[in-house]
Scaffold this motif. Structure first.
Motif, PDB file in Angstrom:
ATOM      1  N   THR A 170      69.806 -39.536  78.179  1.00 33.71           N
ATOM      2  CA  THR A 170      69.385 -38.129  77.981  1.00 33.71           C
ATOM      3  C   THR A 170      68.622 -37.778  79.294  1.00 33.71           C
ATOM      4  O   THR A 170      67.790 -38.468  79.893  1.00 33.71           O
ATOM      5  N   TYR A 178      77.080 -41.677  67.595  1.00 33.05           N
ATOM      6  CA  TYR A 178      78.172 -40.682  67.872  1.00 33.05           C
ATOM      7  C   TYR A 178      78.091 -39.447  67.163  1.00 33.05           C
ATOM      8  O   TYR A 178      78.742 -38.573  67.433  1.00 33.05           O
ATOM      9  N   PHE A 184      77.484 -38.540  76.575  1.00 33.75           N
ATOM     10  CA  PHE A 184      78.167 -39.531  76.155  1.00 33.75           C
ATOM     11  C   PHE A 184      79.384 -39.590  76.789  1.00 33.75           C
ATOM     12  O   PHE A 184      80.084 -38.564  77.458  1.00 33.75           O
ATOM     13  N   ARG A 203      72.072 -34.755  76.193  1.00 31.44           N
ATOM     14  CA  ARG A 203      72.437 -35.958  75.952  1.00 31.44           C
ATOM     15  C   ARG A 203      73.842 -36.152  76.393  1.00 31.44           C
ATOM     16  O   ARG A 203      74.620 -35.332  76.168  1.00 31.44           O
ATOM     17  N   TYR A 221      76.927 -43.479  73.679  1.00 27.80           N
ATOM     18  CA  TYR A 221      75.861 -42.844  74.242  1.00 27.80           C
ATOM     19  C   TYR A 221      75.418 -43.376  75.491  1.00 27.80           C
ATOM     20  O   TYR A 221      75.153 -44.800  75.735  1.00 27.80           O
ATOM     21  N   ASP A 225      64.586 -40.892  72.324  1.00 25.06           N
ATOM     22  CA  ASP A 225      65.633 -40.983  73.458  1.00 25.06           C
ATOM     23  C   ASP A 225      65.050 -40.058  74.761  1.00 25.06           C
ATOM     24  O   ASP A 225      65.405 -40.572  75.864  1.00 25.06           O
TER      25      ASP A 225
END
Length: 474
Positions: free
Chosen positions: A407, A337, A389, A387, A404, A191
């Protein structure tokens, strides 16, 4: 002292295997040198530089993935020899404009400052400035060994997501840097390399950054490519690479930015609607550098948009792992998640945001990205990698309501004084149609910032409470 390398089996074998001519590169160099008879602020200088670039490249070198070379490859050795010469020049005289130290200091000047007059990050200048930066270094390296066939390489971390051995080996290797924090076998998290949102960005501003604020009145906003994979990998490497102050001194910087320069071309080729800015304030912007002999030059953005006219091209534009696991466009590998263990949650909604920011009403059907804004001063440490969310509603995270987003790394700005760059963070996040519909319906959103542990850095135990997040749509 003669710095040219004129003998050796490796050198001869490289020359025999390379079919490039020298006329075009020589024309570029001669043009740049002759253009410096006037001061760099003289408008006549710019025209001469433009003519030299646009008429010069009958010979085009090919930049290749450095990880694909054997460590004893003669082409790679030529690059090492050239870097070694620049390093020796700096040992003899640290202020030599054709030396390694002054080249690194140039990046510090224009990237580690809160002065709007100089800063090229956090705006639409970041990619053309760095392209010019690499190109002028390439000219100095070519001149150092007397070989116009020398090409800078790029490091394709999608195919080789660890520090290539070509950059390792200790101080006997001119491409080595002992400040890096990662170990040879460390692997870049997938990511961290997530290119899909930037590759799919419809507008250059979303991909590459916003216009420079007029007289410093307004924010400097970077694009999604800079704040995601560009910053992530800088931070992942650590050491001098983990900040703007000293990054230009590490040779791996040029492999990393060579790949970012390659990505700019990939973005243009990804969709026929992708276009560079047409505004004169971008095209006519002048960057100041030194040529291969250390003479000051001014180069306009409009003259660095065609890499072949600059004298180089990329071996390919394929940003996908060879095993097929990583795909730059499809984002096959993203955190789930289940990784959400957020140290802080901020509750907001579209309606609250409109009251705060008075966002102009737009057609949500055409919105592809959201621009988050929050205060940089709330970050407990930098560089800060997290990261991000989106969590919808008031329920606990689940596959249905937790998404998500991306990043991102915020690299530090070093200054004794407060300024706009130190106050606010603007973060582009891509949204899918389903997210867009839920935002349009006025559903509450909670934003999770999940700090990411990287080697050599600690995550503080105290909760991260990010306040005053606002949204706009792009």
């Amino acid at each position: 002292m003669n710095n040219k390398i004129t003998s050796g089996t490796n050198r001869r074998s490289f020359l025999k295997s390379t079919a490039f001519g020298t006329l075009g590169i020589t024309a570029i160099s001669t043009g740049l040198i002759s253009s410096c008879k006037t001061k760099p602020t003289d408008e006549n200088t710019f025209g001469t530089v433009s003519q030299a670039i646009n008429s010069g490249a009958s010979s085009v070198v090919t930049r290749k993935n450095i990880a694909s070379f054997a460590v004893n490859d003669p082409e790679l050795q030529l690059l090492k020899d050239a870097v070694a010469i620049l390093r020796k020049r700096s040992e003899k005289w640290p202020l030599d404009p054709t030396g390694w130290s002054e080249n690194g200091a140039l990046h510090t000047k224009f990237c580690a400052t809160t002065e709007f007059t100089y800063q090229v990050h956090y705006s639409w200048y970041v990619w053309p400035w760095h392209r010019t930066y690499l190109w002028t270094l390439e000219k100095k390296l070519q001149h150092a060994v007397g070989e116009p066939k020398l090409a800078l390489h790029y490091w394709d971390w999608t195919k080789h997501p660890s520090i290539p051995e070509q950059y390792q080996g200790g101080k006997e290797n001119p491409l080595y840097n002992d400040t890096r924090l990662v170990e040879p076998n460390d692997i870049i998290p997938f990511d961290f390399m997530n290119m899909g949102p930037a590759l799919r960005a419809k507008k250059f501003m979303t991909f590459g950054g916003y216009p420079f604020p007029y007289k410093g009145q307004g924010p400097q906003i970077d694009g999604i490519a800079e704040q995601s994979f560009h910053n992530n990998i800088h931070n992942w490497i650590g050491g001098e690479m983990a900040g703007f102050v000293a990054a230009g001194y590490d040779p791996i910087f040029y492999g990393h930015h060579g790949n970012c320069d390659r990505f700019w071309q990939a973005w243009l080729d990804a969709d026929q609607s992708h276009r560079n800015p047409l505004e004169a304030s971008w095209l006519e912007k002048v960057f100041y550098f030194t040529d291969e002999k250390g003479k000051p030059i001014g180069i306009k953005i409009k003259d660095v948009l065609d890499t072949k006219k600059l004298g180089y091209q990329f071996e390919d534009l394929d940003f996908n792992s060879e095993d097929g696991v990583y795909n730059s466009l499809e984002d096959k590998v993203v955190p789930s998640y289940d990784l959400v263990k957020a140290s802080g949650i901020y509750n907001t909604s579209l309606e609250e945001e409109r009251k705060v920011q008075s966002v102009e009403k737009i057609d949500l059907a055409n919105a592809s990205h959201v621009l988050l804004k929050y205060e940089r001063t709330q970050l407990p440490y930098m560089p800060y990698c997290s990261r991000v969310f989106f969590l919808f509603g008031d329920a606990q995270p689940s596959p249905e309501n937790c998404k998500y987003i991306g990043t991102f790394t915020i690299l530090p700005i070093v200054s004794a004084e407060g300024g706009k760059l130190e106050k606010d963070v603007y973060m582009h996040v891509e949204i899918t149609r389903s997210i867009r519909d839920r935002i349009g319906a006025g559903e509450k959103i909670r934003v999770f910032f999940e700090p990411v542990q990287v080697r050599g850095r600690n995550i503080p135990d105290e909760p991260l409470e990010v306040k005053n997040i606002t949204y706009s749509f792009v």
